[in-house]
Scaffold this motif. Structure first.
Motif, PDB file in Angstrom:
ATOM      1  N   ALA A 135       0.745  -1.102   0.092  1.00  0.00           N
ATOM      2  CA  ALA A 135      -0.016   0.071  -0.025  1.00  0.00           C
ATOM      3  C   ALA A 135       0.878   1.339  -0.078  1.00  0.00           C
ATOM      4  O   ALA A 135       1.465   1.575   0.972  1.00  0.00           O
ATOM      5  CB  ALA A 135      -0.968  -0.050   1.234  1.00  0.00           C
ATOM      6  N   GLY A 136       1.137   1.809  -1.144  1.00  0.00           N
ATOM      7  CA  GLY A 136       2.081   2.866  -1.483  1.00  0.00           C
ATOM      8  C   GLY A 136       3.432   2.368  -0.966  1.00  0.00           C
ATOM      9  O   GLY A 136       3.739   1.490  -1.695  1.00  0.00           O
ATOM     10  N   THR A 137       4.217   2.995   0.093  1.00  0.00           N
ATOM     11  CA  THR A 137       5.500   2.575   0.311  1.00  0.00           C
ATOM     12  C   THR A 137       5.306   1.790   1.780  1.00  0.00           C
ATOM     13  O   THR A 137       6.364   1.308   2.135  1.00  0.00           O
ATOM     14  CB  THR A 137       6.313   3.674   0.580  1.00  0.00           C
ATOM     15  N   GLN A 138       4.188   1.578   1.974  1.00  0.00           N
ATOM     16  CA  GLN A 138       4.314   0.408   3.289  1.00  0.00           C
ATOM     17  C   GLN A 138       3.452  -0.874   2.774  1.00  0.00           C
ATOM     18  O   GLN A 138       3.225  -1.062   1.765  1.00  0.00           O
ATOM     19  CB  GLN A 138       3.142   1.194   4.424  1.00  0.00           C
ATOM     20  N   ARG A 139       3.465  -1.829   3.661  1.00  0.00           N
ATOM     21  CA  ARG A 139       3.261  -3.228   3.510  1.00  0.00           C
ATOM     22  C   ARG A 139       2.243  -3.718   4.322  1.00  0.00           C
ATOM     23  O   ARG A 139       2.223  -3.188   5.850  1.00  0.00           O
ATOM     24  CB  ARG A 139       4.568  -3.987   3.654  1.00  0.00           C
ATOM     25  N   ILE A 140       1.338  -4.412   4.228  1.00  0.00           N
ATOM     26  CA  ILE A 140       0.427  -5.093   4.869  1.00  0.00           C
ATOM     27  C   ILE A 140       0.540  -6.624   5.064  1.00  0.00           C
ATOM     28  O   ILE A 140       0.566  -7.387   3.794  1.00  0.00           O
ATOM     29  CB  ILE A 140      -1.059  -4.882   4.642  1.00  0.00           C
ATOM     30  N   ASP A 141       1.298  -7.041   6.143  1.00  0.00           N
ATOM     31  CA  ASP A 141       1.476  -8.653   6.273  1.00  0.00           C
ATOM     32  C   ASP A 141       0.069  -9.090   6.878  1.00  0.00           C
ATOM     33  O   ASP A 141      -0.180  -8.763   8.057  1.00  0.00           O
ATOM     34  CB  ASP A 141       2.800  -8.766   7.145  1.00  0.00           C
ATOM     35  N   LEU A 142      -0.146 -10.292   6.255  1.00  0.00           N
ATOM     36  CA  LEU A 142      -1.330 -11.124   6.993  1.00  0.00           C
ATOM     37  C   LEU A 142      -0.930 -12.367   7.251  1.00  0.00           C
ATOM     38  O   LEU A 142      -0.426 -13.054   6.327  1.00  0.00           O
ATOM     39  CB  LEU A 142      -2.641 -11.196   6.034  1.00  0.00           C
ATOM     40  N   VAL A 143      -1.127 -12.817   8.500  1.00  0.00           N
ATOM     41  CA  VAL A 143      -0.377 -14.064   8.944  1.00  0.00           C
ATOM     42  C   VAL A 143      -1.552 -15.003   9.335  1.00  0.00           C
ATOM     43  O   VAL A 143      -2.308 -14.764  10.378  1.00  0.00           O
ATOM     44  CB  VAL A 143       0.422 -13.922  10.206  1.00  0.00           C
ATOM     45  N   PRO A 144      -1.519 -16.199   8.824  1.00  0.00           N
ATOM     46  CA  PRO A 144      -2.284 -17.216   9.160  1.00  0.00           C
ATOM     47  C   PRO A 144      -2.265 -17.962  10.520  1.00  0.00           C
ATOM     48  O   PRO A 144      -1.014 -18.043  11.156  1.00  0.00           O
ATOM     49  CB  PRO A 144      -2.268 -18.687   8.220  1.00  0.00           C
ATOM     50  N   THR A 145      -3.324 -18.008  11.378  1.00  0.00           N
ATOM     51  CA  THR A 145      -3.208 -18.223  12.822  1.00  0.00           C
ATOM     52  C   THR A 145      -3.979 -19.402  13.262  1.00  0.00           C
ATOM     53  O   THR A 145      -5.158 -19.355  12.971  1.00  0.00           O
ATOM     54  CB  THR A 145      -3.497 -17.053  13.748  1.00  0.00           C
ATOM     55  N   GLU A 146      -3.420 -20.490  13.781  1.00  0.00           N
ATOM     56  CA  GLU A 146      -4.317 -21.491  13.918  1.00  0.00           C
ATOM     57  C   GLU A 146      -5.160 -21.371  15.216  1.00  0.00           C
ATOM     58  O   GLU A 146      -6.690 -21.830  15.055  1.00  0.00           O
ATOM     59  CB  GLU A 146      -3.601 -22.699  14.357  1.00  0.00           C
ATOM     60  N   GLN A 147      -4.653 -20.557  16.145  1.00  0.00           N
ATOM     61  CA  GLN A 147      -5.397 -20.206  17.154  1.00  0.00           C
ATOM     62  C   GLN A 147      -5.992 -18.856  17.030  1.00  0.00           C
ATOM     63  O   GLN A 147      -6.176 -17.829  17.973  1.00  0.00           O
ATOM     64  CB  GLN A 147      -4.652 -20.029  18.463  1.00  0.00           C
ATOM     65  N   TRP A 148      -6.721 -18.590  15.893  1.00  0.00           N
ATOM     66  CA  TRP A 148      -7.289 -17.283  15.692  1.00  0.00           C
ATOM     67  C   TRP A 148      -8.292 -16.772  16.660  1.00  0.00           C
ATOM     68  O   TRP A 148      -9.234 -17.430  16.808  1.00  0.00           O
ATOM     69  CB  TRP A 148      -7.605 -17.243  13.984  1.00  0.00           C
TER      70      TRP A 148
END
Length: 120
Positions: A46-59
């Motif tokens: 997103a522009g110069t930034q990043r969005i990291d989405l992490v899979p989580t078992e215990q979400w």
């Protein structure tokens, strides 16, 4: 030392929902995905930034007060895409000088989208 920007944010999603997350962030929001060889996180730019989405078992869903805000160009077009995808928008929280709405991603992360209201 001076902090001058945010490099990235990291949000959780339930393991197994990668397809829904990719569709939302890439297809609906139009954010390019950055594919790295190591790890199972999904990364979007997103522009110069990043969005990291992490899979989580215990979400567990993030509390509603927590959210990520995006300043965008052409908010009405994005609003139309999200409504066409039948996503519920929250549009009852006025902010002087801005047009804005909230929507939840497929993992329940609350996102705010805003654009300066040039008509004010």
């Amino acid at each position: 030392m001076v902090v001058h920007s945010i490099n990235h944010v990291q949000l959780p999603f339930p393991a197994g929902a990668e397809g829904q997350i990719r569709n939302f962030y890439n297809s609906l929001l139009g954010l390019p995905e950055v594919r790295l060889q190591a790890g199972s996180a999904l990364r979007f730019v997103a522009g110069t930034q990043r969005i990291d989405l992490v899979p989580t078992e215990q979400w567990q869903p993030v509390p509603a007060v927590s959210h990520l805000a995006f300043e965008v160009q052409d908010l009405p077009a994005l609003r139309g895409r999200l409504l066409q995808a039948q996503l519920p928008l929250v549009e009852n929280r006025a902010l002087p000088g801005y047009l804005r709405f909230y929507v939840k991603d497929p993992a329940g992360n609350q996102l705010e989208f805003l654009e300066p209201d040039l008509d004010q």
